[in-house]
Design an enzyme around this catalytic site. Sequence first.
Site, PDB file in Angstrom:
ATOM      1  CB  ILE A 192      30.278   9.517  54.899  1.00 59.25           C
ATOM      2  CG1 ILE A 192      29.537   9.253  54.101  1.00 59.25           C
ATOM      3  CG2 ILE A 192      32.007   8.794  54.720  1.00 59.25           C
ATOM      4  CD1 ILE A 192      29.982   9.217  52.592  1.00 59.25           C
ATOM      5  CG  ASP A 245      32.673  18.737  60.356  1.00 58.22           C
ATOM      6  OD1 ASP A 245      32.383  17.477  59.884  1.00 58.22           O
ATOM      7  OD2 ASP A 245      32.078  20.296  60.314  1.00 58.22           O
ATOM      8  CG  ASP A 276      36.572  26.800  56.119  1.00 55.75           C
ATOM      9  OD1 ASP A 276      36.599  26.253  54.953  1.00 55.75           O
ATOM     10  OD2 ASP A 276      36.204  27.684  55.613  1.00 55.75           O
ATOM     11  CE1 TYR A 310      30.159  16.503  45.683  1.00 55.32           C
ATOM     12  CE2 TYR A 310      29.554  14.354  44.789  1.00 55.32           C
ATOM     13  CZ  TYR A 310      30.090  14.804  45.791  1.00 55.32           C
ATOM     14  OH  TYR A 310      29.573  13.809  46.862  1.00 55.32           O
ATOM     15  CB  THR A 364      22.885   7.943  46.508  1.00 57.40           C
ATOM     16  OG1 THR A 364      23.220   8.399  44.901  1.00 57.40           O
ATOM     17  CG2 THR A 364      22.133   9.055  47.376  1.00 57.40           C
ATOM     18  CB  VAL A 365      26.068   7.323  51.811  1.00 56.39           C
ATOM     19  CG1 VAL A 365      26.310   6.755  52.721  1.00 56.39           C
ATOM     20  CG2 VAL A 365      26.817   6.590  50.894  1.00 56.39           C
TER      21      VAL A 365
HETATM   22  P1  NAI Z   1      27.204  15.560  55.093  1.00 61.54           P
HETATM   23  O1  NAI Z   1      27.115  17.326  54.941  1.00 61.54           O
HETATM   24  O2  NAI Z   1      26.669  14.807  55.987  1.00 61.54           O
HETATM   25  O3  NAI Z   1      28.597  15.467  56.312  1.00 61.54           O
HETATM   26  C1  NAI Z   1      29.337  16.506  55.591  1.00 61.54           C
HETATM   27  C2  NAI Z   1      30.784  17.229  56.553  1.00 61.54           C
HETATM   28  O4  NAI Z   1      31.485  18.296  56.674  1.00 61.54           O
HETATM   29  C3  NAI Z   1      29.936  17.964  58.087  1.00 61.54           C
HETATM   30  O5  NAI Z   1      29.920  17.723  59.333  1.00 61.54           O
HETATM   31  C4  NAI Z   1      30.075  19.355  57.631  1.00 61.54           C
HETATM   32  O6  NAI Z   1      30.232  20.199  58.589  1.00 61.54           O
HETATM   33  C5  NAI Z   1      31.768  19.436  56.790  1.00 61.54           C
HETATM   34  N1  NAI Z   1      32.200  20.696  56.052  1.00 61.54           N
HETATM   35  C6  NAI Z   1      31.516  20.975  55.308  1.00 61.54           C
HETATM   36  N2  NAI Z   1      32.422  22.135  54.438  1.00 61.54           N
HETATM   37  C7  NAI Z   1      33.320  22.003  55.317  1.00 61.54           C
HETATM   38  C8  NAI Z   1      34.476  22.562  55.452  1.00 61.54           C
HETATM   39  N3  NAI Z   1      34.850  24.131  54.900  1.00 61.54           N
HETATM   40  N4  NAI Z   1      35.352  22.191  56.464  1.00 61.54           N
HETATM   41  C9  NAI Z   1      35.091  21.165  57.594  1.00 61.54           C
HETATM   42  N5  NAI Z   1      34.005  21.171  57.701  1.00 61.54           N
HETATM   43  C10 NAI Z   1      33.328  21.294  56.634  1.00 61.54           C
HETATM   44  O7  NAI Z   1      27.881  14.757  54.093  1.00 61.54           O
HETATM   45  P2  NAI Z   1      28.218  13.321  53.946  1.00 61.54           P
HETATM   46  O8  NAI Z   1      27.358  12.887  52.773  1.00 61.54           O
HETATM   47  O9  NAI Z   1      28.845  12.357  55.239  1.00 61.54           O
HETATM   48  O10 NAI Z   1      29.576  13.539  52.898  1.00 61.54           O
HETATM   49  C11 NAI Z   1      31.404  13.404  52.851  1.00 61.54           C
HETATM   50  C12 NAI Z   1      31.461  12.882  52.059  1.00 61.54           C
HETATM   51  O11 NAI Z   1      31.154  12.194  51.511  1.00 61.54           O
HETATM   52  C13 NAI Z   1      32.136  14.003  51.750  1.00 61.54           C
HETATM   53  O12 NAI Z   1      33.167  14.819  50.521  1.00 61.54           O
HETATM   54  C14 NAI Z   1      30.823  14.422  49.967  1.00 61.54           C
HETATM   55  O13 NAI Z   1      30.853  14.635  48.871  1.00 61.54           O
HETATM   56  C15 NAI Z   1      31.332  12.488  49.587  1.00 61.54           C
HETATM   57  N6  NAI Z   1      30.152  11.764  49.161  1.00 61.54           N
HETATM   58  C16 NAI Z   1      28.893  11.480  49.882  1.00 61.54           C
HETATM   59  C17 NAI Z   1      28.359  10.611  49.173  1.00 61.54           C
HETATM   60  C18 NAI Z   1      26.484  10.548  49.591  1.00 61.54           C
HETATM   61  O14 NAI Z   1      25.144  10.047  48.790  1.00 61.54           O
HETATM   62  N7  NAI Z   1      25.799  11.143  51.254  1.00 61.54           N
HETATM   63  C19 NAI Z   1      28.110   9.936  47.829  1.00 61.54           C
HETATM   64  C20 NAI Z   1      29.348  10.021  47.825  1.00 61.54           C
HETATM   65  C21 NAI Z   1      30.318  10.864  47.825  1.00 61.54           C
END
Ligand code: NAI
Length: 244
Positions: A17, A36, A51, A143, A175-176
Amino acid sequence: MRLKNKICVVTGASSGIGLACAAALQNEGGLVFGIDLNPAAAGGPPIIRADVSDETSVEHAVAEILARANRIDVLVASAGINLQGTVVTTPPDVWERLFAVNVRGTYLACRAVLPAMQRQKAGSIVIIGSNYGLVGGRNYAAYSATKGALVALTKAMALDHAAEGIRVNCVCPGTVETPMVTELMKTLGPDEIVATNARRKLQHPLGRIGQPHEIASGVVYLAGEESSFVTGTTLAIDGGFTAQ
Ligand code: NAI
């Protein structure tokens, strides 16, 4: 070009996202800096490695962006992690890690960019929450708790900073299809995958899960001037998940 020359910071911009938000902001003319843990994705924005749960790390990253761009117009706080478990099956260290990244990480990113936005008397912060911050997620106790905290944080910050010309809103995706979700699917057996896919169709009345660009278009709206009278709100982009 709804964000022409706006300096945008996106945490979690190396994947999913956050990566889609960075692309959408860039398409609208924004100059995007990502923060990131991981390096830049192919075609993604430049990344400053940090981080988000670490105060010094986040402050250095934002200082570097300010040194290069001199202002910050938009923050999208997307960095997050997701682990399953009930209160009984979630060990305290996992609980704490989820809060460290999802809640403390968002707080620290906001805390680092706010002084610049206060000086400018303008800014827009978009926090990526979750449908599980609006309704409970079964087997997602920690979560859900972190995402509920972000909804409340959004409202509190909106009140604190409205008079300074800073808006704060929260997007709550269903969910994405991102690595967060696809990696989790890899841990499941064939029967569990069939059951999970069937459950997701039922949970999302539009009959499918979302794509990252569908979240990013809501983020662009909240980041830019089209939403100039919107603050403290939560925008569910969830295929109807929370309408039920
Ligand atoms: P993803 O895992 O594809 O991307 C998350 C990114 O955050 C990664 O690039 C990772 O390296 C970075 N990251 C994680 N911990 C970190 C840290 N401590 N410091 C710096 N960077 C860090 O996940 P996605 O799906 O793109 O999720 C993005 C946001 O959307 C999250 O907050 C997630 O909870 C939220 N979300 C996602 C959903 C889904 O179904 N994918 C649904 C609802 C919310």
